[in-house]
Design a protein around this motif. Structure first.
Motif, mmCIF file in Angstrom:
data_model
loop_
_atom_site.group_PDB
_atom_site.id
_atom_site.type_symbol
_atom_site.label_atom_id
_atom_site.label_comp_id
_atom_site.label_asym_id
_atom_site.label_seq_id
_atom_site.Cartn_x
_atom_site.Cartn_y
_atom_site.Cartn_z
ATOM 1 N N ALA A 187 0.715 -1.218 0.033
ATOM 2 C CA ALA A 187 -0.040 -0.040 -0.049
ATOM 3 C C ALA A 187 0.716 1.212 -0.088
ATOM 4 O O ALA A 187 0.566 2.239 -0.680
ATOM 5 C CB ALA A 187 -1.003 -0.182 1.131
ATOM 6 N N ASP A 188 1.986 1.293 0.742
ATOM 7 C CA ASP A 188 3.001 2.325 0.765
ATOM 8 C C ASP A 188 3.343 2.572 -0.546
ATOM 9 O O ASP A 188 3.949 3.681 -0.895
ATOM 10 C CB ASP A 188 3.955 1.918 1.878
ATOM 11 C CG ASP A 188 3.549 1.989 3.428
ATOM 12 O OD1 ASP A 188 2.421 2.730 3.487
ATOM 13 O OD2 ASP A 188 4.171 1.297 4.053
ATOM 14 N N GLN A 191 1.318 4.503 -2.515
ATOM 15 C CA GLN A 191 1.187 5.921 -2.354
ATOM 16 C C GLN A 191 2.551 6.555 -2.685
ATOM 17 O O GLN A 191 2.572 7.939 -3.117
ATOM 18 C CB GLN A 191 1.199 6.002 -0.775
ATOM 19 C CG GLN A 191 1.106 7.459 -0.147
ATOM 20 C CD GLN A 191 -0.143 8.115 -0.622
ATOM 21 O OE1 GLN A 191 -1.457 7.374 -0.470
ATOM 22 N NE2 GLN A 191 0.048 9.228 -1.237
ATOM 23 N N GLN A 242 -5.958 -2.006 0.304
ATOM 24 C CA GLN A 242 -5.508 -1.054 1.449
ATOM 25 C C GLN A 242 -5.307 0.281 1.278
ATOM 26 O O GLN A 242 -5.454 1.208 2.068
ATOM 27 C CB GLN A 242 -4.306 -1.831 2.083
ATOM 28 C CG GLN A 242 -4.566 -3.155 2.783
ATOM 29 C CD GLN A 242 -3.261 -4.034 3.266
ATOM 30 O OE1 GLN A 242 -2.218 -3.237 2.943
ATOM 31 N NE2 GLN A 242 -3.624 -5.027 3.614
ATOM 32 N N TRP A 243 -4.450 0.655 0.106
ATOM 33 C CA TRP A 243 -4.330 1.940 -0.263
ATOM 34 C C TRP A 243 -5.385 2.578 -0.533
ATOM 35 O O TRP A 243 -5.661 3.818 -0.211
ATOM 36 C CB TRP A 243 -3.360 1.710 -1.510
ATOM 37 C CG TRP A 243 -2.978 3.353 -2.231
ATOM 38 C CD1 TRP A 243 -2.290 4.361 -1.161
ATOM 39 C CD2 TRP A 243 -3.153 4.067 -3.340
ATOM 40 N NE1 TRP A 243 -2.100 5.351 -1.956
ATOM 41 C CE2 TRP A 243 -2.617 5.206 -3.273
ATOM 42 C CE3 TRP A 243 -3.693 3.545 -4.423
ATOM 43 C CZ2 TRP A 243 -2.892 6.014 -4.188
ATOM 44 C CZ3 TRP A 243 -3.960 4.249 -5.522
ATOM 45 C CH2 TRP A 243 -3.266 5.683 -5.582
ATOM 46 N N ARG A 246 -7.605 4.083 2.511
ATOM 47 C CA ARG A 246 -7.137 4.795 3.261
ATOM 48 C C ARG A 246 -7.779 6.296 3.183
ATOM 49 O O ARG A 246 -8.374 6.768 2.232
ATOM 50 C CB ARG A 246 -5.444 5.157 2.750
ATOM 51 C CG ARG A 246 -4.559 4.079 3.202
ATOM 52 C CD ARG A 246 -3.359 4.391 2.814
ATOM 53 N NE ARG A 246 -2.125 3.379 3.189
ATOM 54 C CZ ARG A 246 -1.128 3.396 3.219
ATOM 55 N NH1 ARG A 246 -0.423 4.517 2.360
ATOM 56 N NH2 ARG A 246 -0.284 2.539 3.687
#
Length: 246
Positions: A187-188, A191, A242-243, A246
């Protein structure tokens, strides 16, 4: 002041521009790392490896990714230099893994999946270091990560720190290994792509990268192409979900 002293050139306080060689597979992680490098270094080159991988389609889409990255950001296009390609198909002869042979993807008794290609990343970085040395590049960038991964020991931070020391000693020249995704989740990573290149880079990751172990580009998902079932697809899908949540 003596004539000898006056003749000395002025000392520059500005560090010499650094240059990088990015290990570019054609997958999401390595393409994100390429964008990361292009945002930091004045000169960036890329290298791909043919190691007899079943998902050889990644070697095709990496050229699409390079083309689209140049289109996305003119400043990146100016920094992006030559792309190199190394034949390491002999890895399939010594690996006997699900990445290089028609074998089931499953967990082994040693706790590692059959997709683990022994020493693959160590060999990739070693070959890349020789190429970088010849090209005058002093930083190697790879998409290895020990947060969302399958337990590959050659993806660990300590492994690559040790390799950095060995390569620098063996070349008698500083060689820095950068792994910007090392402690990020998938997910990071999504981002990071957005932070580096906005929606355009996210769309590029969806359409022009390939991460599926089986090389399936017949199915298009929100997160990109893939079989949707292999460990690589599962990690990518979970990271995407998951991203966006957010």
């Amino acid at each position: 002041m003596s004539q000898h002293a006056a003749a000395k050139p002025p000392v520059s306080l500005t560090p010499a521009p650094r240059s990088a060689l990015v290990l570019l597979s054609g997958g999401q992680d390595s393409c994100t790392c390429l964008a990361w490098a292009l945002s930091r270094f004045d000169r960036v080159e890329t290298v791909g490896f043919d190691y007899g991988q079943r998902h050889r389609v990644e070697l095709d889409v990496r050229q699409d990714a390079l083309r689209e990255l140049r289109r996305l950001r003119p400043d990146w296009a100016q920094r992006l230099g030559e792309d190199h390609f190394l034949d390491m198909r002999w890895l399939g002869q010594i690996g006997d893994t699900a990445m290089t042979a028609d074998k089931a993807i499953e967990w082994q008794a040693n706790g590692l999946p059959t997709t683990f290609v022994p020493a693959r990343n160590l060999l990739f970085f070693t070959a890349a270091s020789a190429l970088a040395y010849r090209r005058g590049l002093n930083v190697l960038v790879g998409g290895m990560c020990e947060t969302d991964y399958s337990g590959y020991p050659d993806c660990r931070d300590n492994t690559l720190k040790a390799l950095q020391v060995a390569l620098s000693l063996g070349l008698a020249a500083p060689m820095t290994l950068e792994t910007p995704l090392m402690f990020l989740t998938k997910a990071d990573t999504w981002q990071m792509a957005q932070d580096l290149g906005g929606e355009g880079l996210v769309a590029l990751m969806q359409e022009h990268t390939h991460t599926c172990y089986l090389g399936d580009r017949s199915q298009r998902h929100d997160w990109g192409y893939g079989c949707g079932q292999c460990p690589a697809c599962e990690l990518r899908r979970q990271g995407w979900q998951q991203w966006v949540a957010r």
